[in-house]
Design a protein around this motif. Structure first.
Motif, short mmCIF file in Angstrom:
data_model
loop_
_atom_site.label_atom_id
_atom_site.label_comp_id
_atom_site.label_asym_id
_atom_site.label_seq_id
_atom_site.Cartn_x
_atom_site.Cartn_y
_atom_site.Cartn_z
N MET A 195 0.80 -1.22 0.00
CA MET A 195 0.00 0.00 0.00
C MET A 195 0.84 1.28 0.00
SD MET A 195 -3.02 -1.36 -0.05
CE MET A 195 -4.39 -0.40 0.59
N GLU A 213 -1.40 -3.80 3.56
CA GLU A 213 -2.71 -4.18 4.07
C GLU A 213 -2.70 -5.67 4.37
OE1 GLU A 213 -6.54 -3.11 2.02
OE2 GLU A 213 -6.67 -5.31 1.92
N SER A 254 -5.05 -8.68 5.53
CA SER A 254 -6.37 -9.25 5.80
C SER A 254 -6.10 -10.65 6.33
CB SER A 254 -7.20 -9.31 4.52
OG SER A 254 -8.43 -9.97 4.75
N ILE A 268 -9.00 -6.38 8.98
CA ILE A 268 -8.09 -5.66 8.09
C ILE A 268 -7.21 -4.76 8.94
CG2 ILE A 268 -7.94 -3.77 6.43
CD1 ILE A 268 -10.30 -4.90 5.00
N ILE A 288 -3.73 -2.09 8.28
CA ILE A 288 -2.75 -1.51 7.36
C ILE A 288 -1.58 -1.00 8.19
CG2 ILE A 288 -2.25 0.24 5.64
CD1 ILE A 288 -5.08 0.04 4.69
N THR A 339 -6.49 1.49 10.15
CA THR A 339 -5.66 1.47 8.95
C THR A 339 -4.78 2.70 8.81
OG1 THR A 339 -7.18 2.59 7.43
CG2 THR A 339 -7.53 0.23 7.80
N TRP A 356 -8.19 3.84 0.74
CA TRP A 356 -8.12 2.38 0.77
C TRP A 356 -8.79 1.77 -0.46
CZ3 TRP A 356 -12.16 -1.25 1.27
CH2 TRP A 356 -11.73 -2.58 1.48
N ARG A 371 -6.93 -0.48 -3.22
CA ARG A 371 -7.45 -1.82 -3.47
C ARG A 371 -7.67 -2.05 -4.96
NH1 ARG A 371 -12.51 -4.47 -3.71
NH2 ARG A 371 -12.43 -6.56 -2.78
#
Length: 306
Positions: free
Chosen positions: A34, A63, A65, A94, A96, A235, A242, A246
């Motif tokens: 990211m 990021e 997950s 999630i 970050i 995050t 975001w 993504r």
């Protein structure tokens, strides 16, 4: 990727996020880069036969997950702000990371949890909430130095005694952190965690789907203000940023596996209506143009521009 040594302390140096994920088996994880730059990571781990100790380092924002191992109880210490995050086997969220992220973690496996009669259900409301204690920094520093010492020592540790010490230390730190929590703060963090859990579930189940900000707030089950507050807490970025990153990561995945598409087609599929802005944003994040990704993947692009 490299590894060592005979004491079950292993070290893995990684050059991309996929290698970073493979270095920590047992976790259901998906990583996306990211922030710009060439990724460089490190994972160190110690196996204590039912208790695992990890240290993770990454130079770019990532990021994560993830779901914790089933039946486990994990204590994760974020060394960037010295917060403790407690996860159980159902934690799915999630996160970050900041750049140059460092974390140490102790994961108590299912048999260890059952054998010690740990009441994981009693910790409900604490999972994935940032917990602060004066002992966090000291313990995480000691744990990192312990991994270094054991990786260089010819003497094998008393695994059982070390595992018991880690449990006692982690529960002591958790007790101190809970004493510092106000009830209304705990409620707010629980609501933010639920919002991020719903976002995470949608992101994991629909990796190719694109939505706008209002649609994301509906998915999250909260207002725009609640969504923005949750993203800031978990995050460090806005939900709009975001969503954009993504989409860029989704476009990269498609470019890496594509053989018969153009950059323009991929950009349109991921809702980038201006090809020049897509190319510049992509280059800023991944340090190469979309066309270079295709060429590196063995496809000769008929398009003259990125």
């Amino acid at each position: 990727m490299t590894s060592l040594n005979p004491l079950r302390v292993q070290a893995f140096t990684t050059a991309d996020v996929a290698e970073q994920v493979r270095a920590t088996p047992g976790w259901a994880q998906h990583y996306q880069q990211m922030s710009p730059g060439h990724f460089a990571g490190l994972v160190r781990c110690l196996d204590l036969q039912g208790v695992d100790v990890y240290e993770e380092r990454m130079n770019t924002r990532v990021e994560q997950s993830f779901s914790a191992p089933s039946g486990s109880l994990a204590f994760c210490f974020d060394r960037s702000d010295n917060s403790l995050y407690v996860l159980n086997g159902e934690s799915r969220n999630i996160w970050i990371t900041p750049e140059n992220y460092q974390e140490v973690a102790v994961v108590f496996g299912p048999e260890f949890v059952r054998g010690h009669g740990l009441d994981v259900a009693a910790m409900e409301g604490l999972f994935m909430a940032p917990l602060n204690s004066q002992q966090n920094a000291l313990f995480s520093s000691w744990l990192s130095s312990t991994l270094t010492r054991l990786s260089q020592s010819l003497d094998s540790p008393d695994e059982g005694a070390l595992a018991e010490q880690l449990l006692e230390d982690c529960l002591f730190i958790l007790d101190n952190a809970c004493a510092r929590l106000a009830q209304n703060e705990l409620w707010r963090r629980t609501e933010e965690r639920n919002i991020m859990r719903r976002v995470c579930e949608w992101a994991a189940d629909s990796p190719e789907e694109t939505v706008n900000l209002l649609e994301l707030s509906h998915i999250a089950g909260g207002s725009l203000r609640q969504l923005q507050s949750a993203f800031k807490a978990y995050t460090g970025m806005t939900p709009t940023h975001w969503l954009r990153l993504r989409r860029l990561n989704g476009a990269r995945r498609e470019l890496l596996k594509a053989r018969d598409v153009t950059v323009a087609e991929v950009a349109m599929r991921w809702s980038f209506w201006h090809l020049g802005r897509f190319s510049s944003s992509y280059q800023a994040l991944f340090k190469e143009l979309p066309s270079e990704t295709l060429k590196r993947n063995g496809f000769r692009l008929p398009l003259k521009h990125g």
